[in-house]
Scaffold this motif. Sequence first.
Motif, PDB file in Angstrom:
ATOM      1  N   ARG A  11       0.838  -1.209   0.000  1.00  0.00           N
ATOM      2  CA  ARG A  11       0.000   0.000   0.000  1.00  0.00           C
ATOM      3  C   ARG A  11       0.865   1.248   0.000  1.00  0.00           C
ATOM      4  O   ARG A  11       0.538   2.238  -0.628  1.00  0.00           O
ATOM      5  CB  ARG A  11      -0.922  -0.011   1.212  1.00  0.00           C
ATOM      6  N   GLU A  12       1.994   1.211   0.674  1.00  0.00           N
ATOM      7  CA  GLU A  12       2.889   2.368   0.693  1.00  0.00           C
ATOM      8  C   GLU A  12       3.498   2.611  -0.691  1.00  0.00           C
ATOM      9  O   GLU A  12       3.784   3.757  -1.051  1.00  0.00           O
ATOM     10  CB  GLU A  12       3.992   2.159   1.727  1.00  0.00           C
ATOM     11  N   LEU A  13       3.694   1.553  -1.449  1.00  0.00           N
ATOM     12  CA  LEU A  13       4.250   1.709  -2.798  1.00  0.00           C
ATOM     13  C   LEU A  13       3.276   2.431  -3.735  1.00  0.00           C
ATOM     14  O   LEU A  13       3.688   3.074  -4.685  1.00  0.00           O
ATOM     15  CB  LEU A  13       4.610   0.349  -3.393  1.00  0.00           C
ATOM     16  N   ARG A  14       1.972   2.330  -3.457  1.00  0.00           N
ATOM     17  CA  ARG A  14       0.980   3.001  -4.301  1.00  0.00           C
ATOM     18  C   ARG A  14       0.900   4.499  -4.032  1.00  0.00           C
ATOM     19  O   ARG A  14       0.345   5.243  -4.812  1.00  0.00           O
ATOM     20  CB  ARG A  14      -0.409   2.401  -4.079  1.00  0.00           C
ATOM     21  N   ALA A  15       1.443   4.961  -2.950  1.00  0.00           N
ATOM     22  CA  ALA A  15       1.368   6.375  -2.601  1.00  0.00           C
ATOM     23  C   ALA A  15       2.290   7.178  -3.519  1.00  0.00           C
ATOM     24  O   ALA A  15       3.357   6.711  -3.908  1.00  0.00           O
ATOM     25  CB  ALA A  15       1.773   6.577  -1.143  1.00  0.00           C
ATOM     26  N   PRO A  16       1.878   8.413  -3.913  1.00  0.00           N
ATOM     27  CA  PRO A  16       2.727   9.234  -4.767  1.00  0.00           C
ATOM     28  C   PRO A  16       4.007   9.633  -4.035  1.00  0.00           C
ATOM     29  O   PRO A  16       4.003   9.871  -2.833  1.00  0.00           O
ATOM     30  CB  PRO A  16       1.866  10.451  -5.074  1.00  0.00           C
ATOM     31  N   VAL A  17       5.099   9.687  -4.795  1.00  0.00           N
ATOM     32  CA  VAL A  17       6.395  10.050  -4.226  1.00  0.00           C
ATOM     33  C   VAL A  17       6.854  11.335  -4.894  1.00  0.00           C
ATOM     34  O   VAL A  17       6.877  11.435  -6.120  1.00  0.00           O
ATOM     35  CB  VAL A  17       7.429   8.929  -4.469  1.00  0.00           C
ATOM     36  N   ALA A  18       7.204  12.316  -4.102  1.00  0.00           N
ATOM     37  CA  ALA A  18       7.694  13.584  -4.636  1.00  0.00           C
ATOM     38  C   ALA A  18       9.177  13.440  -4.982  1.00  0.00           C
ATOM     39  O   ALA A  18       9.935  12.831  -4.220  1.00  0.00           O
ATOM     40  CB  ALA A  18       7.496  14.692  -3.617  1.00  0.00           C
ATOM     41  N   PRO A  19       9.601  13.970  -6.147  1.00  0.00           N
ATOM     42  CA  PRO A  19      11.016  13.888  -6.485  1.00  0.00           C
ATOM     43  C   PRO A  19      11.850  14.747  -5.534  1.00  0.00           C
ATOM     44  O   PRO A  19      11.364  15.691  -4.928  1.00  0.00           O
ATOM     45  CB  PRO A  19      11.071  14.416  -7.911  1.00  0.00           C
ATOM     46  N   ARG A  20      13.137  14.411  -5.433  1.00  0.00           N
ATOM     47  CA  ARG A  20      14.019  15.148  -4.532  1.00  0.00           C
ATOM     48  C   ARG A  20      14.253  16.573  -5.013  1.00  0.00           C
ATOM     49  O   ARG A  20      14.477  17.459  -4.199  1.00  0.00           O
ATOM     50  CB  ARG A  20      15.349  14.407  -4.430  1.00  0.00           C
ATOM     51  N   HIS A  21      14.234  16.784  -6.318  1.00  0.00           N
ATOM     52  CA  HIS A  21      14.400  18.138  -6.871  1.00  0.00           C
ATOM     53  C   HIS A  21      13.458  18.283  -8.067  1.00  0.00           C
ATOM     54  O   HIS A  21      12.959  17.313  -8.624  1.00  0.00           O
ATOM     55  CB  HIS A  21      15.861  18.415  -7.267  1.00  0.00           C
ATOM     56  N   ASP A  22      13.234  19.529  -8.472  1.00  0.00           N
ATOM     57  CA  ASP A  22      12.290  19.827  -9.550  1.00  0.00           C
ATOM     58  C   ASP A  22      12.852  19.346 -10.892  1.00  0.00           C
ATOM     59  O   ASP A  22      13.922  19.751 -11.324  1.00  0.00           O
ATOM     60  CB  ASP A  22      12.025  21.331  -9.601  1.00  0.00           C
ATOM     61  N   LEU A  23      12.128  18.469 -11.586  1.00  0.00           N
ATOM     62  CA  LEU A  23      12.584  17.916 -12.859  1.00  0.00           C
ATOM     63  C   LEU A  23      12.246  18.805 -14.055  1.00  0.00           C
ATOM     64  O   LEU A  23      12.852  18.691 -15.114  1.00  0.00           O
ATOM     65  CB  LEU A  23      11.973  16.530 -13.076  1.00  0.00           C
ATOM     66  N   TRP A  24      11.267  19.678 -13.909  1.00  0.00           N
ATOM     67  CA  TRP A  24      10.829  20.496 -15.034  1.00  0.00           C
ATOM     68  C   TRP A  24      11.920  21.416 -15.542  1.00  0.00           C
ATOM     69  O   TRP A  24      12.013  21.681 -16.733  1.00  0.00           O
ATOM     70  CB  TRP A  24       9.576  21.290 -14.679  1.00  0.00           C
ATOM     71  N   MET A  25      12.762  21.898 -14.656  1.00  0.00           N
ATOM     72  CA  MET A  25      13.821  22.804 -15.101  1.00  0.00           C
ATOM     73  C   MET A  25      14.794  22.056 -16.025  1.00  0.00           C
ATOM     74  O   MET A  25      15.227  22.582 -17.039  1.00  0.00           O
ATOM     75  CB  MET A  25      14.554  23.387 -13.895  1.00  0.00           C
ATOM     76  N   ARG A  26      15.138  20.798 -15.704  1.00  0.00           N
ATOM     77  CA  ARG A  26      16.032  20.025 -16.565  1.00  0.00           C
ATOM     78  C   ARG A  26      15.360  19.669 -17.899  1.00  0.00           C
ATOM     79  O   ARG A  26      15.996  19.667 -18.937  1.00  0.00           O
ATOM     80  CB  ARG A  26      16.439  18.730 -15.857  1.00  0.00           C
ATOM     81  N   ILE A  27      14.078  19.367 -17.849  1.00  0.00           N
ATOM     82  CA  ILE A  27      13.359  19.023 -19.081  1.00  0.00           C
ATOM     83  C   ILE A  27      13.302  20.230 -20.006  1.00  0.00           C
ATOM     84  O   ILE A  27      13.564  20.133 -21.209  1.00  0.00           O
ATOM     85  CB  ILE A  27      11.944  18.495 -18.752  1.00  0.00           C
ATOM     86  N   ASP A  28      12.971  21.397 -19.461  1.00  0.00           N
ATOM     87  CA  ASP A  28      12.931  22.621 -20.266  1.00  0.00           C
ATOM     88  C   ASP A  28      14.293  22.931 -20.872  1.00  0.00           C
ATOM     89  O   ASP A  28      14.400  23.319 -22.039  1.00  0.00           O
ATOM     90  CB  ASP A  28      12.461  23.801 -19.427  1.00  0.00           C
ATOM     91  N   ALA A  29      15.351  22.767 -20.087  1.00  0.00           N
ATOM     92  CA  ALA A  29      16.694  23.055 -20.586  1.00  0.00           C
ATOM     93  C   ALA A  29      17.080  22.086 -21.702  1.00  0.00           C
ATOM     94  O   ALA A  29      17.751  22.468 -22.666  1.00  0.00           O
ATOM     95  CB  ALA A  29      17.700  22.978 -19.447  1.00  0.00           C
ATOM     96  N   ALA A  30      16.662  20.839 -21.590  1.00  0.00           N
ATOM     97  CA  ALA A  30      16.997  19.858 -22.618  1.00  0.00           C
ATOM     98  C   ALA A  30      16.218  20.104 -23.905  1.00  0.00           C
ATOM     99  O   ALA A  30      16.706  19.811 -25.003  1.00  0.00           O
ATOM    100  CB  ALA A  30      16.713  18.453 -22.107  1.00  0.00           C
ATOM    101  N   LEU A  31      15.025  20.655 -23.806  1.00  0.00           N
ATOM    102  CA  LEU A  31      14.208  20.894 -24.993  1.00  0.00           C
ATOM    103  C   LEU A  31      14.609  22.151 -25.752  1.00  0.00           C
ATOM    104  O   LEU A  31      14.411  22.240 -26.963  1.00  0.00           O
ATOM    105  CB  LEU A  31      12.729  20.970 -24.620  1.00  0.00           C
ATOM    106  N   GLU A  32      15.156  23.137 -25.082  1.00  0.00           N
ATOM    107  CA  GLU A  32      15.529  24.384 -25.742  1.00  0.00           C
ATOM    108  C   GLU A  32      16.855  24.208 -26.463  1.00  0.00           C
ATOM    109  O   GLU A  32      17.774  23.599 -25.934  1.00  0.00           O
ATOM    110  CB  GLU A  32      15.629  25.513 -24.722  1.00  0.00           C
ATOM    111  N   PRO A  33      16.977  24.755 -27.674  1.00  0.00           N
ATOM    112  CA  PRO A  33      18.238  24.637 -28.403  1.00  0.00           C
ATOM    113  C   PRO A  33      19.323  25.491 -27.746  1.00  0.00           C
ATOM    114  O   PRO A  33      19.035  26.479 -27.062  1.00  0.00           O
ATOM    115  CB  PRO A  33      17.904  25.137 -29.802  1.00  0.00           C
TER     116      PRO A  33
END
Length: 140
Positions: A11-33
């Motif tokens: 049951r604990e495995l089904r609970a959402p887990v927050a990432p240790r750091h924000d992933l959106w900043m890395r995704i945005d940086a990888a998508l921009e030329p």
Amino acid sequence: MNEFEWRRQLRELRAPVAPRHDLWMRIDAALEPAEPVRSSSRPGWLLAASFAGLSLLAVSLSLRQRHLLEHPQTTVTASAQAPWKPDDPRLAGAAIELDAARLELRQALELAPHSPALQRLLSRTRQQQSRLRQLDQQAG
């Protein structure tokens, strides 16, 4: 460890887990030329070149069509034989019909040169013309 502890851990495995750091900043940086994209004049040149080529094709097709309309006999008579006229007047009508059929088949073959049906019809028409010439020789 018993079954109840395993179920609790599942049951604990089904609970959402927050990432240790924000992933959106890395995704945005990888998508921009890395460099800003410069507007290239290449698509404009390609468009202009394709338009010019298409215009040349249209003009050449229209000139060819006009030439064929003004001189309809040039393409047919250049590759065709002179019409044969039998001595026997009873065979003259058949000779005219066979010659007209042969000319029409040649025109159709210019449009579809690899058509086996048209090739067979042209061959059969030539055979009929040959037979008609034999009949003319026998009659006269």
